[in-house]
Design a protein around this motif. Structure first.
Motif, short mmCIF file in Angstrom:
data_model
loop_
_atom_site.label_atom_id
_atom_site.label_comp_id
_atom_site.label_asym_id
_atom_site.label_seq_id
_atom_site.Cartn_x
_atom_site.Cartn_y
_atom_site.Cartn_z
N ARG A 1 0.76 -1.31 -0.01
CA ARG A 1 -0.19 0.09 -0.04
C ARG A 1 0.78 1.24 0.11
O ARG A 1 0.67 2.17 -0.82
CB ARG A 1 -0.81 0.00 1.02
N ILE A 2 2.05 1.18 0.76
CA ILE A 2 2.67 2.42 0.73
C ILE A 2 3.32 2.77 -0.63
O ILE A 2 3.64 3.74 -1.14
CB ILE A 2 3.67 2.30 1.92
N ARG A 3 3.86 1.55 -1.34
CA ARG A 3 4.39 1.62 -2.85
C ARG A 3 3.37 2.45 -3.53
O ARG A 3 3.54 3.19 -4.40
CB ARG A 3 4.83 0.21 -2.98
N GLU A 4 2.00 1.78 -3.44
CA GLU A 4 1.02 2.26 -4.37
C GLU A 4 0.75 3.82 -4.17
O GLU A 4 0.73 4.83 -5.07
CB GLU A 4 -0.23 1.83 -3.94
N ILE A 5 0.76 4.38 -2.75
CA ILE A 5 0.44 5.76 -2.61
C ILE A 5 1.87 6.32 -3.09
O ILE A 5 1.64 7.51 -3.56
CB ILE A 5 0.61 6.07 -0.99
N THR A 6 2.79 5.84 -2.94
CA THR A 6 4.48 6.71 -3.24
C THR A 6 4.18 6.83 -4.68
O THR A 6 4.59 7.94 -5.24
CB THR A 6 5.39 5.88 -3.03
N GLU A 7 3.96 5.59 -5.60
CA GLU A 7 3.72 5.82 -7.11
C GLU A 7 2.92 6.96 -7.46
O GLU A 7 3.08 7.60 -8.43
CB GLU A 7 3.63 4.46 -7.68
N ALA B 1 7.39 13.97 0.19
CA ALA B 1 7.85 13.66 1.35
C ALA B 1 6.89 13.99 2.25
O ALA B 1 6.60 13.56 3.66
CB ALA B 1 9.21 14.42 1.90
N SER B 2 6.11 15.07 2.49
CA SER B 2 5.02 15.56 3.60
C SER B 2 3.54 14.73 3.18
O SER B 2 3.43 14.30 4.45
CB SER B 2 4.81 17.11 3.18
N PRO B 3 3.11 14.64 2.07
CA PRO B 3 1.86 13.91 2.30
C PRO B 3 1.99 12.61 2.37
O PRO B 3 1.06 11.91 2.75
CB PRO B 3 1.49 14.21 0.74
N LEU B 4 3.18 11.77 2.14
CA LEU B 4 3.19 10.32 2.32
C LEU B 4 2.77 9.87 3.67
O LEU B 4 1.82 9.29 3.79
CB LEU B 4 4.49 9.65 1.67
N ASN C 1 11.16 14.51 7.22
CA ASN C 1 12.48 15.03 7.65
C ASN C 1 13.41 14.13 7.12
O ASN C 1 14.79 14.35 6.65
CB ASN C 1 12.78 15.53 8.94
N LEU C 2 13.29 12.82 7.42
CA LEU C 2 14.28 12.02 6.93
C LEU C 2 14.42 11.81 5.38
O LEU C 2 15.37 11.68 4.94
CB LEU C 2 13.91 10.35 7.48
N VAL C 3 13.16 11.67 4.81
CA VAL C 3 13.25 11.73 3.36
C VAL C 3 14.11 13.07 2.75
O VAL C 3 14.90 12.85 1.88
CB VAL C 3 11.61 11.83 2.66
N SER C 4 13.75 14.13 3.15
CA SER C 4 14.38 15.26 2.54
C SER C 4 15.81 15.51 3.00
O SER C 4 16.57 15.99 2.14
CB SER C 4 13.61 16.46 3.44
N ASN C 5 16.18 14.90 4.26
CA ASN C 5 17.49 14.64 4.53
C ASN C 5 18.70 13.82 3.64
O ASN C 5 19.43 14.12 3.14
CB ASN C 5 17.96 14.58 5.81
N ALA C 6 17.53 12.85 3.31
CA ALA C 6 18.40 11.83 2.58
C ALA C 6 18.59 12.36 1.04
O ALA C 6 19.59 11.91 0.38
CB ALA C 6 17.44 10.47 2.27
N ILE D 1 11.16 3.34 0.45
CA ILE D 1 10.13 3.05 -0.74
C ILE D 1 10.45 4.42 -1.34
O ILE D 1 10.35 4.48 -2.75
CB ILE D 1 8.77 2.85 -0.23
N VAL D 2 10.46 5.76 -0.87
CA VAL D 2 10.56 6.86 -1.52
C VAL D 2 11.76 6.86 -2.27
O VAL D 2 11.94 7.43 -3.55
CB VAL D 2 10.52 7.97 -0.42
N LEU D 3 12.80 6.50 -1.92
CA LEU D 3 14.14 6.45 -2.45
C LEU D 3 13.96 5.79 -3.62
O LEU D 3 14.70 5.90 -4.77
CB LEU D 3 15.29 6.43 -1.33
#
Length: 423
Positions: free
Chosen positions: A122-128, A143-146, A247-252, A362-364
């Motif tokens: 489900r997280i992959r579906e949302i991210t796509e 990064a914010s809406p996920l 924050n973790l996504v943006s820092n990465a 998953i985002v990366l």
């Protein structure tokens, strides 16, 4: 360095040179501007975090008349005395054993490894879907809406309330930790508390398969969380879950933008993503410190800290301590997994770590696969907080490789780290 104010904009922009000075010169430093004892070396930070009896998480023991991270928040003394007379409301972050033990046992069932792993499709579906709509700002569009969507679904909250969820979370964080509006913070606190109180009552009558329904059910011993405890945990999950993952996504992504070779490698080898997440947590973690209060006079290194003092173990500094890490200012993927303390340690180790790691990985993977030429398009807006490390905006561009540039637009170093080496 004669004075140190954690709210100084220069410190917020880049705390790492100050951390290095603290570790070398004053590893236990009293900041009069914030009325905080700062602990900066890895071994000392770890000892503080693991000593729950000596370093309490019950922040009420330090007084309620001011906020060290937002000086604008000052509770009148009369109100503070009134609050002291009220029965305490237990929360997972601000309680000690045995209350903390009881709370954590009850909420842990919502975050079992099996339950979190089951969320991956489900997280992959949302991210796509979010990446489909990525325009020009990575924080705003992905990064914010996920985490907002994921947490709302975990709690069984209707999709039409997601905007409310995000607004409440942002205004609570801004008011408490970043110098934001006290009025907006108060309004959001009342609104979200009322919302969750009604939701909890509804789930008690008609439970489902969501996290709130799990929390309202009684354990085998017959114990159940009170309404106040349930509401507070729901707010904590909303705020911490949103802020940490964003924050973790943006820092990465900042780290990757500053290292185009690594970004290209990630695109062809997605198995690198977990290591990138772990090194981001160490190198530039989303939380830089965890507040504690001494329960008695205590010795930290060569310094005596008085009873009732507010202590801030700086996890962001500990994770760059050369006494523990080789080449600590370099971004390296060959370090031991999980050796950092970005999520704390001891009994208060963050309960949502598996979810934050999963969402970020998953985002990366998705961005590297679908947008290998993604690059920075301007100067990002940083969160103005000494304890939250992340971005409010991250302008990006999706464009093909420019011949001779190695795959990414230049100027990435403007928003990345000081040391761009990677192994």
């Amino acid at each position: 360095m004669t004075t140190l104010d954690l709210n100084d904009p220069d410190f917020v922009a880049d705390p790492y040179p100050v951390y290095a000075w603290l570790r070398d010169v004053e590893p236990v430093h009293y900041s009069a501007a914030n009325d905080l004892w700062l602990v900066s070396r890895y071994d000392d930070v770890l000892a503080v975090l693991r000593d729950a009896p000596g370093f309490s998480s019950d922040l009420g023991k330090a007084g309620l008349d001011d906020n060290p991270f937002n000086p604008a928040i000052r509770i009148p003394r009369r109100l503070a005395r009134l609050l002291d007379r009220l029965p305490p409301v237990r929360t997972l972050l601000t309680s000690d054993p045995p209350h903390h033990t009881q709370l954590r046992r009850k909420v842990a069932k919502a975050f079992t490894p099996r339950r979190i792993a089951a969320l991956e499709p489900r997280i992959r579906e949302i991210t796509e879907r979010l990446v489909d709509d990525l325009d020009d700002d990575l924080v705003r569009d992905v990064a914010s809406p996920l985490p907002t969507i994921v947490i709302a679904e975990l709690m069984g909250i209707p999709a039409d309330r997601r905007d409310d969820f995000k607004r409440w979370s942002d205004e609570l964080v801004n008011g408490l930790l970043t110098g934001g509006s006290r009025i907006r913070m108060a309004r959001s606190a009342l609104a979200v508390s009322w919302f969750f109180a009604r939701t909890v009552r509804s789930r008690r009558h008609r439970p489902g398969g969501d996290v709130i329904s799990l929390l309202v059910t009684r354990d085998q011993d017959g114990d159940a969380l009170t309404l106040a405890e349930l509401v507070n945990f729901c707010i904590l999950l909303l705020v911490a879950g949103n802020e940490t993952t964003t924050n973790l996504v943006s820092n990465a992504m900042l780290a990757l933008f500053d290292r185009p070779d690594l970004w290209r490698r990630l695109g062809t080898d997605p198995d690198l993503a977990p290591a990138v997440v772990e090194e981001t947590l160490r190198y530039d973690g989303p939380a830089q410190g965890l507040l504690r209060v001494t329960t008695a006079e205590v010795r930290i290194g060569d310094v005596t800290v008085p009873e009732g003092a507010r202590v801030l173990p700086l996890t962001g500094s500990a994770n760059r301590d050369p006494r523990h890490w080789a080449d600590p200012d370099a971004f390296r993927l060959d370090r031991p997994a999980g050796d950092h303390i970005a999520f704390g340690s001891g009994i208060h180790y963050c309960i949502g770590t598996a979810l934050a790691r999963l969402e970020t990985r998953i985002v990366l993977e998705t961005l590297a696969r679908r947008h290998p030429h993604l690059g920075p398009a301007g100067v990002p807006e940083r969160i103005q907080s000494p304890v939250l490390r992340g971005l409010r905006t991250l302008p990006v561009t999706i464009r093909p490789t420019v011949p001779g540039t190695g795959g990414l637009p230049g100027r990435a170093a403007q928003i990345g780290g000081r040391n761009s080496s990677v192994r």
